[in-house]
Write a protein that holds these residues in place. Sequence first.
Motif, PDB file in Angstrom:
ATOM      1  N   ASP A   1     -10.730   6.940  11.042  1.00 34.44           N
ATOM      2  CA  ASP A   1     -10.268   8.296  11.345  1.00 34.44           C
ATOM      3  C   ASP A   1      -9.294   8.310  12.514  1.00 34.44           C
ATOM      4  OD1 ASP A   1     -11.826   9.207   9.294  1.00 34.44           O
ATOM      5  OD2 ASP A   1     -13.335  10.172  10.559  1.00 34.44           O
ATOM      6  N   ALA A   2      -9.579   7.501  13.526  1.00 38.59           N
ATOM      7  CA  ALA A   2      -8.710   7.461  14.697  1.00 38.59           C
ATOM      8  C   ALA A   2      -7.345   6.874  14.347  1.00 38.59           C
ATOM      9  CB  ALA A   2      -9.374   6.644  15.809  1.00 38.59           C
ATOM     10  N   ILE A   3      -7.323   5.792  13.573  1.00 39.67           N
ATOM     11  CA  ILE A   3      -6.054   5.167  13.191  1.00 39.67           C
ATOM     12  C   ILE A   3      -5.243   6.115  12.329  1.00 39.67           C
ATOM     13  CG2 ILE A   3      -5.006   3.268  11.890  1.00 39.67           C
ATOM     14  CD1 ILE A   3      -7.369   1.523  12.780  1.00 39.67           C
ATOM     15  N   LEU A   4      -5.908   6.804  11.387  1.00 41.68           N
ATOM     16  CA  LEU A   4      -5.209   7.778  10.551  1.00 41.68           C
ATOM     17  C   LEU A   4      -4.601   8.879  11.414  1.00 41.68           C
ATOM     18  CD1 LEU A   4      -4.426   8.911   7.791  1.00 41.68           C
ATOM     19  CD2 LEU A   4      -6.685  10.012   7.687  1.00 41.68           C
ATOM     20  N   TYR A   5      -5.334   9.319  12.433  1.00 41.19           N
ATOM     21  CA  TYR A   5      -4.814  10.340  13.340  1.00 41.19           C
ATOM     22  C   TYR A   5      -3.515   9.874  13.994  1.00 41.19           C
ATOM     23  CZ  TYR A   5      -4.292  12.971  17.687  1.00 41.19           C
ATOM     24  OH  TYR A   5      -3.776  13.695  18.725  1.00 41.19           O
TER      25      TYR A   5
END
Length: 264
Positions: A59-63
């Motif tokens: 989720d963080a990388i996608l953000y």
Amino acid sequence: MPRSSKKRRPNNEPAEPESSSSNSSSDNEDDADEPMDNNPQENVQIDLEARSPIDSDRDAILYFLEQSFGSTIKKSILDLNQFTTQLITQQTCGSVFYQPLDSTMDETDDEDDEPPVLGVCSILRCDQQFNKQLQAWLLDKCSDNEQARKILQSSKCVLFINERYMNIPADISLPAIRTLREEITYSIDYWIVHAKLRLHKSDSNTICYVNGEEEIFQQHSTVSVDYYPPQDSSGEWTHRRKIMFVSSDKLDQICSDIEQKLKQ
């Protein structure tokens, strides 16, 4: 910024760190004495560690990819979920950054107390063999620049993923880039940098690189192409993107220049 062997899982939901901050001013391209962190935000001063991305960082990388390319981009144009998977499954290449937990905390604390991922530094291969979609998108953005298109079609290129929260200072960039270079096990002709810029509406000479170190990449680039994202304006600033093609043999000098800039 050593790579950490800590196995604890960071939060999936990215969150901005709490810390004391210092002011940062916007950057004028003609002023060589401006600080590296030249975005109109406050910079937090914290100690960060790095480790290889893992699946719980998804989720963080996608953000951060949405921060770079825009959250409204259609999956048929650029599948950011697919890019996220690629960055995680590379295993031996790339890092995420986090603020380590206080050593006084109980190691058995609930996982909800895990530190969030605050940035990512990695690469995506972008050619017909490894990532046709990314190469097609770059070719489209560079359609009016023959030199850029020729590089994309005939050279070994990677897209440099260099994203973090805007108030995280550029100090993390130099060790991250150097570590990334050591991890790469295949030959690369060009690093492609997808830089975020802000232009002040009332002063066209005020151009701010959101990640200040990317201005140094621009100084050493072979060719660059500008474009405006769909939502290109907010408040006093107009947003712009710059796609830079930087020859791999320039990386030593770029790292040296970043180091000197950080000392100012």
